[in-house]
Design a protein around this motif. Structure first.
Motif, PDB file in Angstrom:
ATOM      1  N   LYS A   1       0.822  -1.220   0.000  1.00  0.00           N
ATOM      2  CA  LYS A   1       0.000   0.000   0.000  1.00  0.00           C
ATOM      3  C   LYS A   1       0.855   1.270   0.000  1.00  0.00           C
ATOM      4  CE  LYS A   1      -3.613  -2.334   2.608  1.00  0.00           C
ATOM      5  NZ  LYS A   1      -4.272  -2.461   3.898  1.00  0.00           N
ATOM      6  N   LYS A   2       2.167   1.096  -0.058  1.00  0.00           N
ATOM      7  CA  LYS A   2       3.142   2.201   0.003  1.00  0.00           C
ATOM      8  C   LYS A   2       2.985   3.021   1.283  1.00  0.00           C
ATOM      9  CE  LYS A   2       3.835   2.239  -4.867  1.00  0.00           C
ATOM     10  NZ  LYS A   2       4.614   2.830  -5.871  1.00  0.00           N
ATOM     11  N   ASP A   3       2.634   2.323   2.350  1.00  0.00           N
ATOM     12  CA  ASP A   3       2.534   2.931   3.685  1.00  0.00           C
ATOM     13  C   ASP A   3       3.890   2.773   4.356  1.00  0.00           C
ATOM     14  OD1 ASP A   3       1.945   3.758   6.258  1.00  0.00           O
ATOM     15  OD2 ASP A   3       0.576   2.084   6.695  1.00  0.00           O
ATOM     16  N   TRP A   4       4.829   3.651   3.996  1.00  0.00           N
ATOM     17  CA  TRP A   4       6.207   3.535   4.475  1.00  0.00           C
ATOM     18  C   TRP A   4       6.293   3.667   5.994  1.00  0.00           C
ATOM     19  CZ3 TRP A   4       7.244   1.467   0.303  1.00  0.00           C
ATOM     20  CH2 TRP A   4       7.079   2.064  -0.952  1.00  0.00           C
ATOM     21  N   ALA A   5       5.545   4.606   6.569  1.00  0.00           N
ATOM     22  CA  ALA A   5       5.585   4.810   8.022  1.00  0.00           C
ATOM     23  C   ALA A   5       5.028   3.583   8.752  1.00  0.00           C
ATOM     24  CB  ALA A   5       4.807   6.066   8.406  1.00  0.00           C
ATOM     25  N   GLY A   6       3.966   3.013   8.236  1.00  0.00           N
ATOM     26  CA  GLY A   6       3.392   1.811   8.849  1.00  0.00           C
ATOM     27  C   GLY A   6       4.333   0.620   8.748  1.00  0.00           C
ATOM     28  N   ALA A   7       4.963   0.466   7.587  1.00  0.00           N
ATOM     29  CA  ALA A   7       5.925  -0.622   7.416  1.00  0.00           C
ATOM     30  C   ALA A   7       7.101  -0.434   8.369  1.00  0.00           C
ATOM     31  CB  ALA A   7       6.411  -0.668   5.969  1.00  0.00           C
ATOM     32  N   LEU A   8       7.506   0.817   8.572  1.00  0.00           N
ATOM     33  CA  LEU A   8       8.596   1.105   9.503  1.00  0.00           C
ATOM     34  C   LEU A   8       8.226   0.687  10.928  1.00  0.00           C
ATOM     35  CD1 LEU A   8      11.380   2.337  10.076  1.00  0.00           C
ATOM     36  CD2 LEU A   8      10.251   4.570  10.271  1.00  0.00           C
ATOM     37  N   GLU A   9       6.986   0.923  11.326  1.00  0.00           N
ATOM     38  CA  GLU A   9       6.533   0.497  12.659  1.00  0.00           C
ATOM     39  C   GLU A   9       6.690  -1.012  12.830  1.00  0.00           C
ATOM     40  OE1 GLU A   9       2.532   1.727  13.527  1.00  0.00           O
ATOM     41  OE2 GLU A   9       2.940   3.795  12.933  1.00  0.00           O
ATOM     42  N   GLU A  10       6.302  -1.761  11.812  1.00  0.00           N
ATOM     43  CA  GLU A  10       6.401  -3.232  11.879  1.00  0.00           C
ATOM     44  C   GLU A  10       7.862  -3.673  11.945  1.00  0.00           C
ATOM     45  OE1 GLU A  10       3.663  -4.557  12.576  1.00  0.00           O
ATOM     46  OE2 GLU A  10       2.329  -3.004  11.817  1.00  0.00           O
ATOM     47  N   VAL A  11       8.726  -3.034  11.164  1.00  0.00           N
ATOM     48  CA  VAL A  11      10.153  -3.377  11.189  1.00  0.00           C
ATOM     49  C   VAL A  11      10.747  -3.047  12.554  1.00  0.00           C
ATOM     50  CG1 VAL A  11      12.421  -2.825  10.198  1.00  0.00           C
ATOM     51  CG2 VAL A  11      10.459  -3.186   8.706  1.00  0.00           C
ATOM     52  N   ASN A  12      10.351  -1.920  13.137  1.00  0.00           N
ATOM     53  CA  ASN A  12      10.842  -1.555  14.475  1.00  0.00           C
ATOM     54  C   ASN A  12      10.454  -2.614  15.500  1.00  0.00           C
ATOM     55  OD1 ASN A  12      11.997   0.799  13.500  1.00  0.00           O
ATOM     56  ND2 ASN A  12      10.282   2.092  14.100  1.00  0.00           N
ATOM     57  N   ARG A  13       9.244  -3.139  15.386  1.00  0.00           N
ATOM     58  CA  ARG A  13       8.806  -4.210  16.302  1.00  0.00           C
ATOM     59  C   ARG A  13       9.627  -5.477  16.088  1.00  0.00           C
ATOM     60  NH1 ARG A  13       3.016  -2.622  14.829  1.00  0.00           N
ATOM     61  NH2 ARG A  13       2.530  -1.061  16.391  1.00  0.00           N
ATOM     62  N   MET A  14       9.920  -5.774  14.829  1.00  0.00           N
ATOM     63  CA  MET A  14      10.731  -6.954  14.522  1.00  0.00           C
ATOM     64  C   MET A  14      12.129  -6.821  15.119  1.00  0.00           C
ATOM     65  SD  MET A  14       9.512  -7.476  10.569  1.00  0.00           S
ATOM     66  CE  MET A  14      10.442  -8.953  10.216  1.00  0.00           C
ATOM     67  N   ILE A  15      12.682  -5.623  15.049  1.00  0.00           N
ATOM     68  CA  ILE A  15      14.020  -5.378  15.603  1.00  0.00           C
ATOM     69  C   ILE A  15      14.001  -5.546  17.118  1.00  0.00           C
ATOM     70  CG2 ILE A  15      15.739  -3.567  16.019  1.00  0.00           C
ATOM     71  CD1 ILE A  15      15.212  -2.640  13.111  1.00  0.00           C
TER      72      ILE A  15
ATOM     73  N   LEU B   1      14.924   6.140   4.616  1.00  0.00           N
ATOM     74  CA  LEU B   1      15.366   6.857   3.421  1.00  0.00           C
ATOM     75  C   LEU B   1      14.155   7.269   2.586  1.00  0.00           C
ATOM     76  CD1 LEU B   1      18.148   7.594   2.209  1.00  0.00           C
ATOM     77  CD2 LEU B   1      18.000   5.517   0.860  1.00  0.00           C
ATOM     78  N   ARG B   2      13.205   6.370   2.432  1.00  0.00           N
ATOM     79  CA  ARG B   2      11.964   6.680   1.705  1.00  0.00           C
ATOM     80  C   ARG B   2      11.202   7.829   2.355  1.00  0.00           C
ATOM     81  NH1 ARG B   2       9.912   5.213  -3.126  1.00  0.00           N
ATOM     82  NH2 ARG B   2      10.816   3.273  -3.775  1.00  0.00           N
ATOM     83  N   LEU B   3      11.298   7.914   3.679  1.00  0.00           N
ATOM     84  CA  LEU B   3      10.595   8.956   4.434  1.00  0.00           C
ATOM     85  C   LEU B   3      11.426  10.237   4.561  1.00  0.00           C
ATOM     86  CD1 LEU B   3       9.119   6.640   7.209  1.00  0.00           C
ATOM     87  CD2 LEU B   3       7.826   7.811   5.412  1.00  0.00           C
ATOM     88  N   HIS B   4      12.583  10.259   3.894  1.00  0.00           N
ATOM     89  CA  HIS B   4      13.494  11.412   3.907  1.00  0.00           C
ATOM     90  C   HIS B   4      14.017  11.732   5.312  1.00  0.00           C
ATOM     91  CE1 HIS B   4      12.403  12.089  -0.266  1.00  0.00           C
ATOM     92  NE2 HIS B   4      11.144  11.958   0.094  1.00  0.00           N
ATOM     93  N   ARG B   5      14.168  10.705   6.118  1.00  0.00           N
ATOM     94  CA  ARG B   5      14.727  10.850   7.467  1.00  0.00           C
ATOM     95  C   ARG B   5      16.166  10.319   7.406  1.00  0.00           C
ATOM     96  NH1 ARG B   5       9.768   8.231  10.799  1.00  0.00           N
ATOM     97  NH2 ARG B   5      11.361   8.025  12.392  1.00  0.00           N
ATOM     98  N   TYR B   6      17.019  11.106   6.779  1.00  0.00           N
ATOM     99  CA  TYR B   6      18.352  10.656   6.396  1.00  0.00           C
ATOM    100  C   TYR B   6      19.279  10.364   7.575  1.00  0.00           C
ATOM    101  CZ  TYR B   6      16.491  12.488   2.062  1.00  0.00           C
ATOM    102  OH  TYR B   6      15.684  12.737   0.988  1.00  0.00           O
ATOM    103  N   GLU B   7      19.269  11.208   8.601  1.00  0.00           N
ATOM    104  CA  GLU B   7      20.159  10.975   9.745  1.00  0.00           C
ATOM    105  C   GLU B   7      19.808   9.651  10.440  1.00  0.00           C
ATOM    106  OE1 GLU B   7      18.527  13.913   9.347  1.00  0.00           O
ATOM    107  OE2 GLU B   7      20.140  15.349   8.979  1.00  0.00           O
ATOM    108  N   GLU B   8      18.506   9.397  10.589  1.00  0.00           N
ATOM    109  CA  GLU B   8      18.078   8.140  11.216  1.00  0.00           C
ATOM    110  C   GLU B   8      18.422   6.949  10.336  1.00  0.00           C
ATOM    111  OE1 GLU B   8      14.048   8.402  13.287  1.00  0.00           O
ATOM    112  OE2 GLU B   8      14.090  10.220  12.041  1.00  0.00           O
ATOM    113  N   ALA B   9      18.302   7.125   9.025  1.00  0.00           N
ATOM    114  CA  ALA B   9      18.657   6.055   8.091  1.00  0.00           C
ATOM    115  C   ALA B   9      20.137   5.713   8.227  1.00  0.00           C
ATOM    116  CB  ALA B   9      18.331   6.467   6.655  1.00  0.00           C
TER     117      ALA B   9
END
Length: 146
Positions: free
Chosen positions: A46-60, A77-85
């Protein structure tokens, strides 16, 4: 000797070996990771990058890995949050120094911090370079499957 022990919502049997308890806990963790992986894939579709990030954070949180940190970096990177990337890619490289995907992502994230050139001086093919520059959905979704 047979004994019963509770792990969260799961009960595990022990038949004289501690490994049985560990195996049960591992199975539980794997089921959680599988569910999160499925949710992540749905959100990516669904190109829900922020939602996918939440799931990856839980996996980590459940089980950190070089591929999960790299996936986290790709989504940031997709969310343009370069320092965090950059931080995510560096964590992946701490786990595996020669992990090519993390090295490439780190280079992209660092390159994104460089101020862009004026758009009027770029050739037509470079005007919309985001599609070329950012990881595509398939790369993000498959990164964790190693």
């Amino acid at each position: 000797m047979i004994s019963l022990k509770k792990f969260g919502r799961f009960f595990c049997f022990r038949i004289g070996l501690k490994e049985k308890y560990v195996m049960c806990a591992t199975e539980k963790k794997q089921k959680e990771l599988d569910a999160l992986r499925e949710k992540r894939s749905d959100r990516l579709a669904k190109k829900d990058w922020a939602g996918a990030l939440e799931e990856v954070n839980r996996m980590i949180q459940i089980e950190p890995s070089k591929s999960r940190y790299t996936t986290q970096g790709n989504l940031l990177l997709r969310l343009h949050r370069y320092e965090e990337a950059i931080e995510s890619y560096e964590k992946a490289l701490k786990l595996s120094q020669n992990y090519k995907e993390a090295q490439e992502g780190l280079a992209k994230a660092r390159g994104s911090l460089i101020p862009p050139l004026p758009q009027k001086n770029l050739p037509d093919f470079a005007q919309d370079s985001e599609e070329f520059y950012l990881p595509n959905t398939q790369e993000i979704d498959n990164a964790d499957e190693e």
